[in-house]
Design a protein around this motif. Structure first.
Motif, short mmCIF file in Angstrom:
data_model
loop_
_atom_site.label_atom_id
_atom_site.label_comp_id
_atom_site.label_asym_id
_atom_site.label_seq_id
_atom_site.Cartn_x
_atom_site.Cartn_y
_atom_site.Cartn_z
N SER A 35 0.84 -1.20 0.00
CA SER A 35 0.00 0.00 0.00
C SER A 35 0.87 1.25 0.00
O SER A 35 2.05 1.21 0.38
N TYR A 36 0.29 2.36 -0.42
CA TYR A 36 1.00 3.63 -0.48
C TYR A 36 -0.04 4.74 -0.61
O TYR A 36 -1.22 4.48 -0.90
N THR A 37 0.39 5.95 -0.41
CA THR A 37 -0.49 7.11 -0.60
C THR A 37 -0.33 7.60 -2.04
O THR A 37 0.79 7.92 -2.45
N PRO A 38 -1.41 7.68 -2.81
CA PRO A 38 -1.28 8.15 -4.20
C PRO A 38 -0.72 9.56 -4.25
O PRO A 38 -0.88 10.35 -3.31
N PRO A 39 -0.06 9.93 -5.34
CA PRO A 39 0.49 11.29 -5.47
C PRO A 39 -0.60 12.34 -5.39
O PRO A 39 -1.75 12.10 -5.78
N ASP A 40 -0.24 13.53 -4.91
CA ASP A 40 -1.20 14.64 -4.81
C ASP A 40 -0.95 15.69 -5.88
O ASP A 40 -1.30 16.86 -5.71
N ASP A 41 -0.35 15.29 -7.00
CA ASP A 41 0.03 16.25 -8.04
C ASP A 41 -1.15 17.08 -8.54
O ASP A 41 -1.04 18.30 -8.72
N MET A 42 -2.28 16.43 -8.79
CA MET A 42 -3.42 17.15 -9.35
C MET A 42 -3.93 18.21 -8.38
O MET A 42 -4.25 19.34 -8.77
N ALA A 43 -4.01 17.87 -7.10
CA ALA A 43 -4.50 18.83 -6.10
C ALA A 43 -3.55 20.01 -5.98
O ALA A 43 -4.00 21.17 -5.89
N ARG A 44 -2.25 19.77 -6.00
CA ARG A 44 -1.28 20.86 -5.89
C ARG A 44 -1.34 21.77 -7.12
O ARG A 44 -1.29 23.00 -7.01
N ALA A 45 -1.47 21.16 -8.29
CA ALA A 45 -1.53 21.95 -9.52
C ALA A 45 -2.79 22.82 -9.54
O ALA A 45 -2.75 24.01 -9.87
N ALA A 46 -3.93 22.23 -9.20
CA ALA A 46 -5.18 22.98 -9.21
C ALA A 46 -5.15 24.11 -8.18
O ALA A 46 -5.63 25.21 -8.45
N ALA A 47 -4.58 23.84 -7.02
CA ALA A 47 -4.50 24.88 -5.98
C ALA A 47 -3.64 26.06 -6.44
O ALA A 47 -3.96 27.22 -6.16
N ALA A 48 -2.56 25.76 -7.16
CA ALA A 48 -1.69 26.83 -7.65
C ALA A 48 -2.40 27.70 -8.68
O ALA A 48 -2.25 28.93 -8.69
N VAL A 49 -3.21 27.07 -9.54
CA VAL A 49 -3.95 27.85 -10.54
C VAL A 49 -5.01 28.70 -9.85
O VAL A 49 -5.20 29.88 -10.18
N ARG A 50 -5.71 28.13 -8.87
CA ARG A 50 -6.72 28.90 -8.14
C ARG A 50 -6.09 30.09 -7.43
O ARG A 50 -6.67 31.17 -7.38
N LYS A 51 -4.90 29.90 -6.88
CA LYS A 51 -4.22 30.98 -6.18
C LYS A 51 -3.93 32.15 -7.14
O LYS A 51 -4.08 33.33 -6.78
N LEU A 52 -3.51 31.82 -8.36
CA LEU A 52 -3.27 32.87 -9.35
C LEU A 52 -4.56 33.60 -9.70
O LEU A 52 -4.57 34.83 -9.87
N LEU A 53 -5.64 32.87 -9.84
CA LEU A 53 -6.92 33.49 -10.20
C LEU A 53 -7.46 34.37 -9.07
O LEU A 53 -8.13 35.37 -9.33
N ASP A 54 -7.14 34.00 -7.84
CA ASP A 54 -7.65 34.76 -6.68
C ASP A 54 -6.80 35.97 -6.35
O ASP A 54 -7.17 36.81 -5.51
#
Length: 270
Positions: A250-269
């Motif tokens: 078992s392992y924790t799946p990567p969080d790449d998508m969440a980090r990428a989306a958060a960075a784009v939202r930060k730019l928009l805000d």
């Protein structure tokens, strides 16, 4: 991209030229989009431009660059991801599970999902290698008592698929023949473990997004970038080599998508 003389012209005969009014946000991906995206940023500095994948020009020409870590790109506005960006989410997998459950219900457990790629610029898939993969899949099906849910890609080729299928005769194996909807996401959703060929960053990344054991079968060839990618996944406990045995971890799946989306939202805000 820096050599494109008129990057805002139509990119294809059936396409449109890129012209004002410019949007608030441009998300571009792939080499062919680099020059047009950079040109839009020059024309409209207020437009937020996000470039996905390594642009091969100075990343500071964009507001944000999202690139895989194996490309070794760095910069104040660069987000490094472990693998490829993708659309594998819990809702998508739940929907795919419902759509394909009847297809795979009759196969014995554990259900072993097999995602097969093929030749590209870095890797080769020959009939002999395909036959070796088929033999290993037969071994794992027999030793585990499980069933095989297999989907090839357009790059696999008919000859290679015949070589893979031959050792599986008489075993519990469902091989998608290209008719109807591709069960790719259904396999990701329903499989207990996955076997993926090494030629596709996308396929391996999407398999790891499920959190299930991912066994990687190496094709001939490769590159330094692919080696860095696969080594990073192994070091983080997400993948293991496939040698004809089914393993459980078992392992924790990567969080790449969440980090990428958060960075784009930060730019928009901002």
């Amino acid at each position: 991209p820096q050599l494109w003389a008129q990057p805002l012209r139509a990119l294809a005969p059936e396409g449109d030229a890129l012209a004002p009014p410019w949007p608030d946000l441009v998300i571009a991906t792939g080499r062919a989009t680099v020059a047009p995206a950079a040109a839009i940023k020059r024309q409209s500095p207020a437009t937020i431009v996000v470039q996905i994948q390594t642009p091969t020009i100075d990343p500071s020409r964009f507001d944000l660059v999202i690139a895989p870590s194996h490309d070794r790109l760095s910069g104040a506005n660069v987000i490094s991801t472990l693998g490829a960006l993708h659309r594998v989410t819990a809702p998508l997998l739940a929907e795919a599970a419902l759509a394909f459950r009847d297809r795979y219900d009759a196969l014995p457990r554990p259900l072993i999902g097999v995602l097969i790629g093929g030749a590209n610029r870095q890797y080769r898939l020959s009939a002999s290698t395909a036959g070796r993969l088929g033999n290993l899949l037969a071994e794992v099906a027999e030793s585990s008592g499980g069933g095989l849910a297999i989907t090839p890609s357009r790059r696999t080729g008919d000859e290679n698929m015949r070589a893979i299928a031959a050792p599986l005769a008489g075993l519990s194996a469902d091989i998608w023949d290209g008719t109807g909807d591709n069960p790719y996401f259904g396999i990701l959703a329903l499989a207990d473990a996955l076997v993926v060929t090494s030629d596709s960053v996308n396929m391996v990344t999407e398999a790891c997004a499920t959190g299930k054991p991912v066994h990687v079968f190496d094709l001939d060839g490769g590159s330094a970038k692919f080696s860095r990618f696969h080594e990073a996944l192994r070091q983080q406990g997400m993948t293991r080599p496939f040698a004809g045995a089914l393993e459980s971890w078992s392992y924790t799946p990567p969080d790449d998508m969440a980090r990428a989306a958060a960075a784009v939202r930060k730019l928009l805000d901002a």
